[in-house]
Enzyme design. Structure first.
Site, PDB file in Angstrom:
ATOM      1  N   ASP A 138       0.780  -1.281   0.156  1.00  9.35           N
ATOM      2  CA  ASP A 138      -0.036   0.195   0.066  1.00  9.35           C
ATOM      3  C   ASP A 138       0.813   1.208  -0.036  1.00  9.35           C
ATOM      4  O   ASP A 138       1.703   1.546   0.827  1.00  9.35           O
ATOM      5  CB  ASP A 138      -0.947   0.032   1.167  1.00  9.35           C
ATOM      6  CG  ASP A 138      -2.138   0.907   1.106  1.00  9.35           C
ATOM      7  OD1 ASP A 138      -2.519   1.172  -0.155  1.00  9.35           O
ATOM      8  OD2 ASP A 138      -2.535   1.534   1.886  1.00  9.35           O
ATOM      9  N   HIS A 145      -3.599  13.726   1.253  1.00 14.63           N
ATOM     10  CA  HIS A 145      -4.066  12.837   2.316  1.00 14.63           C
ATOM     11  C   HIS A 145      -3.007  12.709   3.408  1.00 14.63           C
ATOM     12  O   HIS A 145      -2.919  12.618   4.638  1.00 14.63           O
ATOM     13  CB  HIS A 145      -4.047  11.348   1.604  1.00 14.63           C
ATOM     14  CG  HIS A 145      -4.277  10.306   2.641  1.00 14.63           C
ATOM     15  ND1 HIS A 145      -5.288  10.309   3.960  1.00 14.63           N
ATOM     16  CD2 HIS A 145      -3.470   9.198   3.011  1.00 14.63           C
ATOM     17  CE1 HIS A 145      -5.233   9.208   4.647  1.00 14.63           C
ATOM     18  NE2 HIS A 145      -4.036   8.563   4.357  1.00 14.63           N
ATOM     19  N   ARG A 154       0.737  13.853  13.874  1.00 16.99           N
ATOM     20  CA  ARG A 154       2.035  14.561  14.297  1.00 16.99           C
ATOM     21  C   ARG A 154       1.700  16.001  13.844  1.00 16.99           C
ATOM     22  O   ARG A 154       2.156  16.582  12.991  1.00 16.99           O
ATOM     23  CB  ARG A 154       3.014  13.947  13.382  1.00 16.99           C
ATOM     24  CG  ARG A 154       3.679  12.614  13.730  1.00 16.99           C
ATOM     25  CD  ARG A 154       5.043  12.138  12.800  1.00 16.99           C
ATOM     26  NE  ARG A 154       4.456  12.376  11.310  1.00 16.99           N
ATOM     27  CZ  ARG A 154       3.723  11.650  10.667  1.00 16.99           C
ATOM     28  NH1 ARG A 154       3.519  10.234  11.054  1.00 16.99           N
ATOM     29  NH2 ARG A 154       3.257  11.960   9.354  1.00 16.99           N
ATOM     30  N   GLU A 210     -10.618   3.718   3.439  1.00 16.29           N
ATOM     31  CA  GLU A 210      -9.609   4.396   2.836  1.00 16.29           C
ATOM     32  C   GLU A 210      -9.801   4.383   1.363  1.00 16.29           C
ATOM     33  O   GLU A 210     -10.069   3.278   0.745  1.00 16.29           O
ATOM     34  CB  GLU A 210      -8.150   3.979   3.134  1.00 16.29           C
ATOM     35  CG  GLU A 210      -7.686   4.496   4.431  1.00 16.29           C
ATOM     36  CD  GLU A 210      -6.048   4.605   4.612  1.00 16.29           C
ATOM     37  OE1 GLU A 210      -5.507   3.907   3.870  1.00 16.29           O
ATOM     38  OE2 GLU A 210      -5.927   5.350   5.580  1.00 16.29           O
ATOM     39  N   GLU A 212      -9.334   4.113  -2.242  1.00 16.23           N
ATOM     40  CA  GLU A 212      -7.949   4.053  -2.813  1.00 16.23           C
ATOM     41  C   GLU A 212      -8.389   3.302  -4.509  1.00 16.23           C
ATOM     42  O   GLU A 212      -9.627   2.650  -4.443  1.00 16.23           O
ATOM     43  CB  GLU A 212      -7.093   2.924  -2.215  1.00 16.23           C
ATOM     44  CG  GLU A 212      -6.742   3.556  -0.841  1.00 16.23           C
ATOM     45  CD  GLU A 212      -5.578   2.715  -0.076  1.00 16.23           C
ATOM     46  OE1 GLU A 212      -4.781   2.333  -1.035  1.00 16.23           O
ATOM     47  OE2 GLU A 212      -5.393   2.975   1.027  1.00 16.23           O
ATOM     48  N   ASP A 244      -9.025   0.209   1.948  1.00 12.93           N
ATOM     49  CA  ASP A 244      -7.873  -0.153   2.986  1.00 12.93           C
ATOM     50  C   ASP A 244      -8.620   0.149   4.185  1.00 12.93           C
ATOM     51  O   ASP A 244      -8.163   1.171   4.526  1.00 12.93           O
ATOM     52  CB  ASP A 244      -6.694   0.644   2.672  1.00 12.93           C
ATOM     53  CG  ASP A 244      -5.677   0.262   3.607  1.00 12.93           C
ATOM     54  OD1 ASP A 244      -5.827  -0.739   4.251  1.00 12.93           O
ATOM     55  OD2 ASP A 244      -4.671   1.408   3.659  1.00 12.93           O
ATOM     56  N   ARG A 248      -7.947   3.172  13.316  1.00 17.11           N
ATOM     57  CA  ARG A 248      -6.933   4.428  13.604  1.00 17.11           C
ATOM     58  C   ARG A 248      -6.596   4.186  15.128  1.00 17.11           C
ATOM     59  O   ARG A 248      -5.514   4.665  15.106  1.00 17.11           O
ATOM     60  CB  ARG A 248      -8.045   5.851  13.351  1.00 17.11           C
ATOM     61  CG  ARG A 248      -8.542   5.986  12.251  1.00 17.11           C
ATOM     62  CD  ARG A 248      -7.454   5.998  10.938  1.00 17.11           C
ATOM     63  NE  ARG A 248      -7.977   6.406   9.768  1.00 17.11           N
ATOM     64  CZ  ARG A 248      -7.211   5.849   8.688  1.00 17.11           C
ATOM     65  NH1 ARG A 248      -6.057   5.535   8.384  1.00 17.11           N
ATOM     66  NH2 ARG A 248      -7.961   6.227   7.221  1.00 17.11           N
ATOM     67  N   GLN A 251      -3.888   1.747  14.974  1.00 16.44           N
ATOM     68  CA  GLN A 251      -2.754   2.172  14.051  1.00 16.44           C
ATOM     69  C   GLN A 251      -2.031   3.082  14.882  1.00 16.44           C
ATOM     70  O   GLN A 251      -0.686   3.098  14.831  1.00 16.44           O
ATOM     71  CB  GLN A 251      -3.498   2.678  13.050  1.00 16.44           C
ATOM     72  CG  GLN A 251      -2.619   3.399  11.947  1.00 16.44           C
ATOM     73  CD  GLN A 251      -3.102   4.036  10.399  1.00 16.44           C
ATOM     74  OE1 GLN A 251      -4.312   4.198  10.586  1.00 16.44           O
ATOM     75  NE2 GLN A 251      -2.402   4.484  10.016  1.00 16.44           N
ATOM     76  N   LYS A 264      -4.324  -2.502  10.138  1.00 18.09           N
ATOM     77  CA  LYS A 264      -4.570  -2.418   8.638  1.00 18.09           C
ATOM     78  C   LYS A 264      -4.973  -3.962   8.181  1.00 18.09           C
ATOM     79  O   LYS A 264      -5.661  -4.071   7.077  1.00 18.09           O
ATOM     80  CB  LYS A 264      -3.464  -1.918   7.752  1.00 18.09           C
ATOM     81  CG  LYS A 264      -3.217  -0.344   8.080  1.00 18.09           C
ATOM     82  CD  LYS A 264      -4.080   0.404   7.349  1.00 18.09           C
ATOM     83  CE  LYS A 264      -3.573   1.843   7.298  1.00 18.09           C
ATOM     84  NZ  LYS A 264      -4.363   2.747   6.489  1.00 18.09           N
ATOM     85  N   THR A 268      -9.024  -6.103   3.375  1.00 21.71           N
ATOM     86  CA  THR A 268      -8.859  -5.094   2.354  1.00 21.71           C
ATOM     87  C   THR A 268      -9.938  -5.507   1.224  1.00 21.71           C
ATOM     88  O   THR A 268      -9.829  -6.775   1.010  1.00 21.71           O
ATOM     89  CB  THR A 268      -7.628  -5.133   1.767  1.00 21.71           C
ATOM     90  OG1 THR A 268      -6.533  -4.833   2.810  1.00 21.71           O
ATOM     91  CG2 THR A 268      -7.355  -4.124   0.692  1.00 21.71           C
ATOM     92  N   THR A 366      -4.947   6.334   0.090  1.00 15.92           N
ATOM     93  CA  THR A 366      -5.871   7.095   0.208  1.00 15.92           C
ATOM     94  C   THR A 366      -5.899   8.220  -0.858  1.00 15.92           C
ATOM     95  O   THR A 366      -4.924   8.994  -0.771  1.00 15.92           O
ATOM     96  CB  THR A 366      -6.163   7.577   1.592  1.00 15.92           C
ATOM     97  OG1 THR A 366      -6.215   6.607   2.571  1.00 15.92           O
ATOM     98  CG2 THR A 366      -7.282   8.336   1.539  1.00 15.92           C
ATOM     99  N   GLU A 380      -9.923  12.121   8.128  1.00 15.49           N
ATOM    100  CA  GLU A 380      -9.706  13.475   7.451  1.00 15.49           C
ATOM    101  C   GLU A 380     -11.213  14.236   7.486  1.00 15.49           C
ATOM    102  O   GLU A 380     -11.105  15.444   7.869  1.00 15.49           O
ATOM    103  CB  GLU A 380      -9.423  13.430   5.805  1.00 15.49           C
ATOM    104  CG  GLU A 380      -7.910  12.613   5.734  1.00 15.49           C
ATOM    105  CD  GLU A 380      -7.492  12.264   4.282  1.00 15.49           C
ATOM    106  OE1 GLU A 380      -7.793  11.256   4.014  1.00 15.49           O
ATOM    107  OE2 GLU A 380      -7.009  13.407   3.585  1.00 15.49           O
TER     108      GLU A 380
END
Ligand code: MN
Length: 435
Positions: A138, A145, A154, A210, A212, A244, A248, A251, A264, A268, A366, A380
């Site tokens: 991936d 994104h 972060r 996600e 994709e 995907d 969160r 993760q 993850k 999928t 994504t 997001e």
């Protein structure tokens, strides 16, 4: 990709003797001809290779003997229960097969009577995984994104300094790739809840999707021999939709220092139809222009032809079908805006001598564009859960609830060409197993 590589198979005025293929709303006109693997409902037969046209599937296994003159090894390649053997061949063969199919299916074809016994109504077919990928990588090719997600994980350093040099990716889990319609079990895992100092084990509370695209690779390469960027499209068989699924909370707790793992790997989902690189040629566009001040790609990732035509204008959309509410379009964005092209992904992945194998799958990462309507994940859209999304029935979402169905769709349009679609990539959230 230059327009000189568009050929008679892309002619927009071509019609098929299959009436539903000529419907202006079909995703599968004769100009598309995506490949998949199906089995007929109420039959325990193994999967068969088929091509979608209108609301029908052409059973290629049944037609293999009629394609023997056009396609070397047709009997072997087209009667397999997977597309991997076909993906293992060179683009020349994929192109010959596409031309042969157009001749069989176009209006006025003398072969209508030969093909008719091998048509299956889509409504009577169950779609299976088109190939079982040996490897799944991936990527993270949308800079929007990467910036949006990075700012949540972060806040002080959303986009890390390697991003504009390296098509960032990670080796994902191939064994849990499932086809459209398969239920998705909410994973249990370790997560650190707000205000707590140590983690607990339980159902993910921040389950996300996600939006994709998946890229199926073909034509195996050799260990130790990088694929040059100019040759990368020789290894791209086609494109599907890919969700995907991402937990969160799991993760966020696990991802440092080695990257995504159990957040993850639980599921999928991909769409069943692979739209071929051939069918996508009219929709190839220039690679997304880098803002001034961004570094140029390093030489092994920079190819004039790729810069001129290595992007693909595929408009992807995500929809939430929540019980009791009208379907909500969560976001829509084009793959043309990705910071890295498919060819750059191939060149990067093989640049250290790692090979690729026919049937390997890439996720683009994504796909998010500019603006609030072009975001490809709830992370997001809700800013990490801080801004709930309102639904039509007064309900709201921060992340996915049990029973929610997430649907991805996509479409390619260009003036002067027949629009094509991808079908659907659906998954419904099932409750977590009791712990
Ligand atoms: Mn992803």
């Amino acid at each position: 990709m230059t327009d000189s590589q568009i050929d008679e198979t892309h002619a927009p005025d071509r019609r098929s003797w299959i009436a539903s293929a000529n419907d202006t709303h079909t995703e599968f006109p004769i100009q598309n001809l995506p490949f998949g693997v199906f089995r007929q409902a109420r039959s325990d037969r193994a999967g068969r290779i088929g091509v979608a046209i209108g609301d029908r599937i052409v059973d290629l296994a049944g037609l293999a003997s009629h394609l023997g003159n056009d396609i070397e090894d047709a009997a072997t390649l087209l009667t397999a229960p997977s597309l991997a053997p076909l993906m293992g061949r060179a683009p020349r063969l994929w192109q010959a097969l596409r031309r042969a199919l157009v001749r069989l299916l176009e209006a006025g074809s003398r072969d209508q009577g030969t093909v008719e016994p091998h048509l299956v109504a889509m409504a009577d077919a169950e779609m299976l995984l088109p190939a079982r990928p040996g490897g799944f990588i991936d990527f993270f090719a949308s800079i929007q994104h990467a910036t949006n997600a990075g700012s949540l994980f972060r806040p002080t350093a959303p986009l890390l300094p390697n991003y504009k040099y390296v098509p960032i990716g990670y080796n994902g889990r191939a064994s849990t790739i499932r086809v459209d319609g398969t239920g998705v079990r909410r994973p249990n895992g370790q997560r650190l809840r707000p205000g707590e100092e140590s983690p607990t084990f339980g159902p993910s509370l921040r389950l996300d999707y996600e939006m994709e695209l998946g890229i199926f690779l073909g034509g195996a390469s050799t260990v130790g021999e990088p694929v040059a960027i100019a040759d990368a499209w020789q290894h791209i068989f086609g494109v599907c939709l890919l969700n995907d699924w991402s937990a969160r909370d799991i993760q966020a707790w696990e991802y440092q220092p080695l990257g995504p793992f159990l957040g993850k790997s639980f599921a999928t989902t991909i769409s069943p139809w692979i739209v071929t690189a051939e069918a996508l040629k009219p929709f190839r566009v220039a690679a997304s222009a880098r803002p001034s001040g961004d570094p140029a790609p390093l030489p092994h990732l920079l190819d004039p032809a790729d810069q001129a035509g290595g992007g693909i204008d595929i408009q992807v959309s995500a929809w939430l079908h929540a019980a009791g509410a009208a379907p909500a379009r969560l976001g829509s964005a084009s793959a043309a805006g990705l910071y890295w092209t498919p060819a750059q992904m191939v060149a990067h992945q093989t640049s250290n001598g790692c090979n690729l194998e026919a049937g390997d799958l890439y996720g683009t990462g994504t796909i998010s564009g500019d603006g609030a309507q072009a975001l490809g994940s709830l992370l997001e859209i809700t800013r990490g859960g801080a801004s709930p999304l309102a639904l039509s029935n007064g309900d709201s979402r921060t992340f996915l609830r049990d029973g929610d169905e997430l649907v991805l769709t996509a479409r390619c349009e260009r003036q002067g060409f027949a629009p094509i679609g991808f079908g659907a990539c659906r998954g419904t959230i099932l409750p977590a197993l009791d712990i």
